[in-house]
Design an enzyme around this catalytic site. Structure first.
Site, PDB file in Angstrom:
ATOM      1  N   ASN A  86     -38.439 -56.440  44.449  1.00 25.63           N
ATOM      2  CA  ASN A  86     -37.103 -56.407  45.058  1.00 25.63           C
ATOM      3  C   ASN A  86     -36.046 -57.052  44.163  1.00 25.63           C
ATOM      4  O   ASN A  86     -36.376 -57.941  43.372  1.00 25.63           O
ATOM      5  CB  ASN A  86     -37.136 -57.135  46.404  1.00 25.63           C
ATOM      6  N   CYS A 120     -41.093 -48.704  48.378  1.00 29.28           N
ATOM      7  CA  CYS A 120     -40.882 -49.681  49.449  1.00 29.28           C
ATOM      8  C   CYS A 120     -41.811 -49.306  50.598  1.00 29.28           C
ATOM      9  O   CYS A 120     -42.172 -48.129  50.755  1.00 29.28           O
ATOM     10  CB  CYS A 120     -39.424 -49.658  49.908  1.00 29.28           C
ATOM     11  N   HIS A 171     -33.666 -50.551  51.567  1.00 22.21           N
ATOM     12  CA  HIS A 171     -33.277 -51.550  52.563  1.00 22.21           C
ATOM     13  C   HIS A 171     -31.936 -51.228  53.223  1.00 22.21           C
ATOM     14  O   HIS A 171     -31.272 -52.113  53.756  1.00 22.21           O
ATOM     15  CB  HIS A 171     -33.270 -52.962  51.965  1.00 22.21           C
ATOM     16  N   TYR A 205     -33.589 -53.792  58.233  1.00 14.65           N
ATOM     17  CA  TYR A 205     -32.609 -54.466  57.371  1.00 14.65           C
ATOM     18  C   TYR A 205     -31.181 -54.178  57.805  1.00 14.65           C
ATOM     19  O   TYR A 205     -30.258 -54.910  57.425  1.00 14.65           O
ATOM     20  CB  TYR A 205     -32.797 -54.051  55.914  1.00 14.65           C
TER      21      TYR A 205
END
Length: 452
Positions: free
Chosen positions: A166, A186, A216, A266
Site C-alpha cells: 500500500n 488488493c 481503496h 474505505y
C-alpha cells in the site's frame, strides 16, 4: 540463502509425462506476519500454480527464521514438493525468478502508528492508505519499491511484479510509469466476492463483480451470476441482505438504500469522515492493535509444533490475499486450473490495478484504476465498464488528481509538492490543514525522505 524441506519440484516435464512448468516465486517482505496466509494458499492451490521454489526475502533475520520455519512446516504438512528458501540477499533471490510479490512496509509498524495518529491533531483521518497518513506511506514506499523493481529488471527481466504494498494505486502507477512488468493487487474485491457468494448461497466462482474505481476507493455497481453477462442480482441482494452488508461496512443501511451500490469499507473515511475522526480519537489505533497481534503471532510461529496458519491470523487483515495472489500469478504465468472457490487461475477476468487506457474516459490514460481486467501472459487489460455515476466519478477524478501529485512528491520530493498533494486530497482540502500536515509529515518521516 537457507534451503528448506524436501526437493524442489521439477520445473519441466516429469517422469509421469508432461506437467505444467513449476515456477520460482519471490516474496519481498517475506518476514511479514501475513506470509503464512500466502504460504497456505500456495500449498493448497499447488495444482493451480505449481511452485518449484518459494523465496522469502526480508532484512530481518529474526522474522525470517520464525516465519520461514512455519512456512516450511505448512508445506510439509500439506505435502507440497516445492522448496522454501529464506534470505536477506535480494539479488540472489531474484536469480531465475518468474514472479516477484511485493508486500513490504517501509518503517514497519512504528511508522504506521505515526501515520494513524498525527493527522488527528488537525482533525483529519489518521489512516495508513488514505489522507495524510497514506501520503506519508507513499513517500516512504515508492522510492524503495522502484529500487527493487530496477533490480528485478536487471536480474530477472521476464519476471512479473505483483504489488500488494500500500498504497497500491500509487505504487503500481509508479511501477508502470517506469516501464516495469507490474500489476497491482488488493483483497477488497475477493472479500466482497466471498461475502456475496455466502449471502446468495452460491459458489464464489459464480459471482462476477461490477467493481470500479481506484484502489481503496471502489464501488460494487453490479453483482452478476455466472459471468459478466449474467443476471445482475445486486438489487435483490441489497433488498434482502443490506443490513448485513451495511454492518460489515459500519455504515447505516439507509446509505446503501440511497446509493443502490455497495461502497468499499474505505469509503467510510469519506462518507462519515468526522464520525470516524471522533472514533479514532477515543480508542487505540489499529496500528497498536496490529503491533500487539504481531507479537502474539511471531511467538506462535516460533512453536515447532505449529504447522498451519493460526486462527489469530484472520484478525490481522489481508483475508483471501493468498487466493487472489495465486490466481493472478497463475494467469500472468500462463497457468490453468481453478482455485479453491475463486474465479480460477488463468481466468480472463480478475480485479486488479492497471493503467486506465480509456476505460474511465474522464481520467488520463496513465491513471491506475481498479476494475475487472483480462489477465494473461501479456499483462492486464481493463474490461469496459458502464458510465460511472457523477456521484462517484467526481470523487474518483479528485483522488486521481491527488495521486498524480502524490507520485510527483514521492519521485521528486520537496515541501511544496507535499503541500500540493495534501491540499488536493478531498479529506484535507484546506490550506491551513495542508500546511500543518506538511510540517508534521516531514517531521515524522525525515529519516525515510532523502530530500528532507
Amino acid at each position: 540463502m537457507q534451503e528448506t524441506t524436501g526437493g524442489a519440484a521439477p520445473r519441466h516435464a516429469g517422469a509421469q509425462g508432461p506437467r505444467p512448468a513449476a515456477h520460482k516465486i519471490v516474496v519481498v517482505g517475506g518476514g511479514s506476519t501475513y506470509t503464512p496466509e500466502l504460504i497456505d494458499g500456495f500449498a493448497r492451490l499447488r495444482d493451480v500454480l505449481p511452485v518449484a521454489e518459494l523465496v522469502l526475502v526480508d532484512p530481518s533475520a529474526h522474522r525470517l527464521d520464525l516465519v520461514g520455519g512455519l512456512a516450511k512446516r505448512i508445506f510439509a504438512r500439506q505435502g507440497h514438493p516445492g522448496a522454501i528458501t529464506t534470505t536477506g540477499d535480494l539479488d540472489a533471490a531474484l536469480d531465475g525468478a518468474d514472479a516477484v510479490l511485493l508486500q513490504l512496509r517501509v518503517g514497519g509498524q512504528a511508522a504506521r502508528m505515526q501515520d494513524e495518529t498525527w493527522p488527528l491533531e488537525c482533525g483529519c483521518v489518521g489512516q495508513e492508505t488514505t489522507g495524510a497518513g497514506g501520503l506519508a506511506k507513499a513517500l516512504r514506499t515508492v522510492p524503495v519499491v522502484l529500487d527493487i523493481a530496477e533490480r528485478v529488471r536487471s536480474i530477472a527481466p521476464d519476471a512479473w511484479i505483483i504489488d500488494f504494498t500500500n498504497p497500491v494505486g500509487i505504487v503500481t502507477r509508479a511501477l508502470l510509469k517506469a516501464g516495469h512488468k507490474a500489476v497491482g493487487l488488493c483483497n477488497v474485491a475477493i472479500g466482497f466476492q466471498r461475502k456475496f457468494a455466502a449471502l446468495l448461497g452460491t459458489e464464489p466462482s459464480e459471482v462476477h463483480l461490477g467493481h470500479v474505481g481506484l484502489n481503496h476507493l471502489t464501488w460494487e455497481t453490479s453483482v452478476r451470476l455466472g459471468g459478466p453477462r449474467g443476471e445482475d442480482v445486486l438489487p435483490a441482494l441489497l433488498a434482502e441482505h443490506a443490513d448485513a452488508v451495511a454492518a460489515d461496512l459500519h455504515l447505516p443501511r439507509a446509505v446503501l438504500d440511497r446509493l443502490g451500490v455497495v461502497p468499499s469499507y474505505y469509503l467510510r473515511y469519506y462518507y462519515a469522515h468526522d464520525e470516524v475522526v471522533r472514533e479514532l480519537r477515543t480508542r487505540p489505533s489499529r496500528a497498536a492493535e496490529v503491533a500487539a497481534m504481531e507479537e502474539q503471532l511471531l511467538a506462535m510461529y516460533g512453536d515447532p509444533a505449529l504447522d498451519e496458519k493460526p486462527a489469530l491470523l484472520a484478525r490481522r487483515g489481508g483475508a483471501y490475499y493468498s487466493e487472489a495472489a495465486v490466481d493472478l500469478a497463475a494467469a500472468l504465468l500462463g497457468g490453468g486450473g481453478t482455485s479453491a472457490g475463486g474465479r480460477g487461475a488463468g481466468s480472463p477476468h480478475q480485479v486488479v490495478n492497471a493503467f486506465n487506457n480509456g476505460t474511465l474516459p474522464f481520467l488520463p490514460d496513465d491513471a491506475v484504476i481498479e476494475v475487472q481486467a483480462a489477465v494473461g501472459p501479456t499483462g492486464a487489460a481493463p474490461l469496459p465498464v458502464p458510465a460511472l455515476d457523477p456521484l462517484y466519478a467526481g470523487l474518483v477524478a479528485q483522488v486521481t488528481a491527488y495521486e498524480d501529485l502524490a507520485l510527483d512528491a514521492a519521485l521528486r520530493g520537496g515541501r511544496e509538492r507535499v503541500f500540493r498533494a495534501l491540499l488536493a486530497h478531498p479529506l484535507i482540502g484546506q490550506y491551513a490543514y495542508a500546511d500543518a500536515l506538511t510540517d508534521q509529515l516531514i517531521a515524522h518521516n525525515r529519516e525515510h525522505l532523502a530530500w528532507a
